[in-house]
Scaffold this motif. Structure first.
Motif, PDB file in Angstrom:
ATOM      1  N   LEU A 159      15.089  43.203  71.624  1.00  0.00           N
ATOM      2  CA  LEU A 159      13.772  42.759  72.557  1.00  0.00           C
ATOM      3  C   LEU A 159      13.308  41.471  71.956  1.00  0.00           C
ATOM      4  CD1 LEU A 159      12.428  45.965  73.590  1.00  0.00           C
ATOM      5  CD2 LEU A 159      13.917  44.659  75.252  1.00  0.00           C
ATOM      6  N   GLN A 160      13.180  41.547  70.496  1.00  0.00           N
ATOM      7  CA  GLN A 160      12.441  40.441  70.047  1.00  0.00           C
ATOM      8  C   GLN A 160      13.312  39.082  69.985  1.00  0.00           C
ATOM      9  OE1 GLN A 160      10.593  41.010  65.750  1.00  0.00           O
ATOM     10  NE2 GLN A 160      11.985  42.946  66.088  1.00  0.00           N
ATOM     11  N   ARG A 161      14.818  39.229  69.914  1.00  0.00           N
ATOM     12  CA  ARG A 161      15.717  38.164  70.015  1.00  0.00           C
ATOM     13  C   ARG A 161      15.452  37.540  71.567  1.00  0.00           C
ATOM     14  NH1 ARG A 161      18.738  37.398  65.533  1.00  0.00           N
ATOM     15  NH2 ARG A 161      19.101  39.111  64.315  1.00  0.00           N
ATOM     16  N   PHE A 172      10.811  32.000  74.351  1.00  0.00           N
ATOM     17  CA  PHE A 172       9.758  31.238  73.603  1.00  0.00           C
ATOM     18  C   PHE A 172      10.362  30.059  73.330  1.00  0.00           C
ATOM     19  CE2 PHE A 172       7.437  30.093  69.711  1.00  0.00           C
ATOM     20  CZ  PHE A 172       6.262  29.952  70.164  1.00  0.00           C
ATOM     21  N   ARG A 173      11.476  29.746  72.867  1.00  0.00           N
ATOM     22  CA  ARG A 173      11.982  28.669  72.129  1.00  0.00           C
ATOM     23  C   ARG A 173      12.221  27.512  73.551  1.00  0.00           C
ATOM     24  NH1 ARG A 173      15.614  31.641  69.176  1.00  0.00           N
ATOM     25  NH2 ARG A 173      14.992  32.337  67.121  1.00  0.00           N
ATOM     26  N   GLN A 226       2.812  37.176  66.908  1.00  0.00           N
ATOM     27  CA  GLN A 226       2.389  35.802  66.481  1.00  0.00           C
ATOM     28  C   GLN A 226       3.333  35.489  65.122  1.00  0.00           C
ATOM     29  OE1 GLN A 226       0.149  33.653  67.685  1.00  0.00           O
ATOM     30  NE2 GLN A 226       1.376  32.015  66.314  1.00  0.00           N
ATOM     31  N   LEU A 227       3.746  36.450  64.460  1.00  0.00           N
ATOM     32  CA  LEU A 227       4.430  36.128  63.207  1.00  0.00           C
ATOM     33  C   LEU A 227       5.838  35.662  63.720  1.00  0.00           C
ATOM     34  CD1 LEU A 227       4.725  35.990  60.319  1.00  0.00           C
ATOM     35  CD2 LEU A 227       5.217  38.566  60.123  1.00  0.00           C
ATOM     36  N   ILE A 228       6.411  36.573  64.710  1.00  0.00           N
ATOM     37  CA  ILE A 228       7.972  36.088  64.879  1.00  0.00           C
ATOM     38  C   ILE A 228       7.960  34.669  65.665  1.00  0.00           C
ATOM     39  CG2 ILE A 228       8.711  38.510  65.031  1.00  0.00           C
ATOM     40  CD1 ILE A 228       8.695  38.251  68.167  1.00  0.00           C
ATOM     41  N   GLU A 229       7.058  34.315  66.207  1.00  0.00           N
ATOM     42  CA  GLU A 229       6.734  33.196  66.992  1.00  0.00           C
ATOM     43  C   GLU A 229       6.862  32.007  65.722  1.00  0.00           C
ATOM     44  OE1 GLU A 229       4.471  34.255  71.082  1.00  0.00           O
ATOM     45  OE2 GLU A 229       3.299  32.892  69.563  1.00  0.00           O
ATOM     46  N   LYS A 246      12.100  34.250  64.126  1.00  0.00           N
ATOM     47  CA  LYS A 246      13.359  35.366  63.893  1.00  0.00           C
ATOM     48  C   LYS A 246      12.619  36.386  63.955  1.00  0.00           C
ATOM     49  CE  LYS A 246      12.992  35.343  58.864  1.00  0.00           C
ATOM     50  NZ  LYS A 246      13.613  35.274  57.385  1.00  0.00           N
ATOM     51  N   PRO A 247      13.305  37.775  64.285  1.00  0.00           N
ATOM     52  CA  PRO A 247      12.877  38.902  64.696  1.00  0.00           C
ATOM     53  C   PRO A 247      12.419  39.665  63.299  1.00  0.00           C
ATOM     54  CG  PRO A 247      15.189  38.905  64.985  1.00  0.00           C
ATOM     55  CD  PRO A 247      14.713  37.560  64.706  1.00  0.00           C
TER      56      PRO A 247
END
Length: 282
Positions: free
Chosen positions: A101-103, A109-110, A144-147, A151-152
């Motif tokens: 889900l993070q990926r 987002f990208r 916010q950190l993964i943004e 990366k997840p």
């Protein structure tokens, strides 16, 4: 004849003296027993201790729930009764499901600017993706950190939702947790891994004799005597509520007390029995 009369008189006097001595001894024992009974009653009301029971208000208990299939890790220095702060790390979990889900979110987002050129709902998709991650266990700071990292996260912290005390631990280190079947985006029931009780959830209830409770009112000081090892540890408390009804069966009122946060509060357990004295330590 004179000898027989003398013998009868001697036996009669001996029996009377024995009965009189027995009567005196019984009277002394009764007086001594009465003295022991009146000793505690002569104590000041505030010095007496009364039985009480610990209750936890379910409205102030927070469940920490995992809503993804995951492996729990990092349960270090975590135990029932430990004081925790809101946002404090309790453990961590690893989840291939959440990583996927993070990926997916990071791809959106990208490429948000490209998506905006072909879709009017690009921002809504981004918001929905962020809500999905947070609902499944990634904190706002985590998103916010993964943004920032692009990366997840492979290890996600499990944090306390409130200031309080750990009431229950339902997992062990390395345990695999199944979140259950999902019937919608935000409808997975999940699995409770911790329960955290806020300080406001702890209530102590005691039945106090009507005579002693007559002068009590909210805010009156009290002391809880909590079993700790071979003795009892004092914990400060204050009266929260005094029932206006006297139980006709035992002539007592129900009094509700609130513990004042301190080291001894970690010893309180739901349903535990303890003692309470009104007016301070004794």
């Amino acid at each position: 004849m004179n000898k027989r009369v003398a013998l009868i008189l001697t036996v009669s006097l001996a029996w009377h003296g024995s009965a009189h001595a027995h009567s005196d001894t019984s009277g002394f024992a009764a007086d001594h027993h009465h003295h022991e009974e009146t000793g505690p009653a002569a104590m000041e009301p505030r010095q007496r201790r009364f039985p009480a029971t610990v209750r936890f208000d379910p409205q102030h208990i927070e469940n920490v729930v995992l809503k993804v299939n995951a492996r729990v890790a990092g349960l270090e220095n975590i135990f029932v009764g430990r004081k925790v702060s809101e946002g404090e790390r309790l453990a961590a979990f690893e989840s291939a499901e959440l990583e996927t889900l993070q990926r997916t979110y990071l791809e959106t987002f990208r490429n948000i600017q490209l998506i905006a050129q072909i879709s009017l709902t690009s921002e809504e998709k981004l918001i929905e993706g962020r809500m999905n991650l947070e609902w499944r266990g990634l904190s706002e700071d985590g998103v916010q950190l993964i943004e920032d990292l692009r990366k997840p996260l492979t290890s996600v912290p499990i944090e306390s939702p409130v200031d309080g005390y750990i009431l229950d631990i339902r997992v062990v280190d390395g345990q695999i947790v199944n979140a259950g079947a999902a019937s919608g985006l935000f409808s997975t029931a999940g699995t409770t891994v911790f329960r955290v009780a806020s300080s406001a959830s702890i209530i102590v209830e005691a039945e106090i004799p009507a005579e002693q409770s007559r002068e009590m009112q909210p805010g009156s000081p009290a002391t809880l005597w909590v079993t700790n090892g071979g003795g009892r540890e004092p914990l400060r408390a204050m009266v929260d509520q005094v029932s206006g009804i006297v139980n006709p069966a035992n002539q007592r009122r129900l009094v509700r007390l609130t513990p004042i946060p301190g080291p001894g509060i970690a010893l309180l357990r739901d349903g535990a029995r303890l003692q309470v004295s009104i007016g301070g330590q004794s």
